[in-house]
Design a protein around this motif. Structure first.
Motif: not given
Length: 296
Positions: A218-230, A239-246
């Motif tokens: 559980t992440g409080q913000g977008l960057a934390a959740v993105q890091a967990a996914i990667v 959201a499609e426009n927040t998909i990051a590399p990895g």
């Protein structure tokens, strides 16, 4: 009257103003003319300043002679100018703040950062007569604050077709790391906190499709959740426009359900005051340049 406390002494800025007038006009008579006062009044005020400071500031000379300052007077001149400048600045700022209308804007926590920067900067530059108070939170918090009258405008995600001044489709997708195994018996989820629409959608759609799940992060913000996914901790909805590399997308072929359609919407109270309307109109031009967009 503005007073400045210096070592238990309250310095009267009006006396400093008279002192500088005498210095700059180079004489009591000219200072009296500049300030529209009598010469005796000017002399009394200078004497009062000297008494309160305990130091002579001006050497008294015959009428018509230029003003001469004592060493203490020379020291006081730059300080007097600084104090009066600060006083003038304070008056200007306070007066401007009182004239500015305030609009309270709530923004969804996972709004794309580049868009947030663009809209806030644009409002500051193009609607300078309105001061924005911005609250960043998740959807349910923003909706409660709006319902309580604590927010004038809310920029948040909602189900398509909800009430809004303007909206645009928000394409939400399942994502995971390239090494994620979509066939796992229990799907690990990387989610935002309670109140986020993506969290509830992930849980509800997996449950409805018959797949077991568990919260892995559980992440409080977008960057934390993105890091967990990667990092491979779990699958998530973004959201499609927040998909990051990895990251890679997941879909029905991997037993990840189709998601309900969402929109990014600007929501307001029923009646808009002129300042709120000005900000709403400008936000629409930045976030929704074509206005209310049709469903796809």
């Amino acid at each position: 009257m503005f007073l400045i406390a210096i070592q238990d002494y309250e310095m009267d800025l009006e006396l400093l103003r008279v002192f500088l007038a005498v210095v700059e006009a180079d004489g009591f008579t000219r200072a009296a003319d500049r300030l529209a006062r009598t010469q005796s009044t000017i002399s009394q005020q200078i004497r009062r300043l000297e008494e309160e400071l305990g130091q002579p500031l001006i050497l008294r000379q015959r009428a018509g002679r230029s003003v001469s300052l004592t060493p203490s007077g020379e020291v006081l001149v730059p300080y007097a100018r600084r104090l009066l400048d600060i006083s003038s600045e304070a008056r200007t700022v306070v007066s401007r703040e009182n004239r500015q209308a305030v609009v309270r804007l709530g923004v969804t926590e996972d709004l794309e950062s580049s868009l947030l920067v663009r809209l806030l900067e644009s409002c500051r530059l193009h609607v300078p007569e309105v001061r924005l108070e911005v609250t960043s939170a998740w959807g349910d918090v923003l909706n409660r604050l709006r319902a309580c009258g604590e927010l004038d405008l809310v920029l948040a995600k909602q189900a398509r077709g909800g009430p809004a001044l303007a909206a645009r489709p928000e394409h939400a997708v399942w994502v995971a790391s390239p090494g994620f195994d979509p066939s796992v018996d229990i799907v690990p989820l990387a989610v935002f906190p309670h109140g986020c629409l993506y969290r509830s959608q992930a849980i509800e759609t997996l449950t409805a499709s018959g797949r077991a799940w568990q919260i892995a992060f559980t992440g409080q913000g977008l960057a934390a959740v993105q890091a967990a996914i990667v990092a491979g901790l779990g699958a998530a909805i973004l959201a499609e426009n927040t998909i990051a590399p990895g990251m890679r997308r997941l879909g029905p072929s991997e037993r990840f359900p189709i998601l309900p359609r969402l929109e990014l919407a600007l929501i307001a109270l029923q009646e808009l005051s002129p300042p709120v309307e000005a900000i709403a109109s400008h936000l629409c031009s930045v976030v929704f340049p074509t206005g209310l967009q049709p469903e796809e």
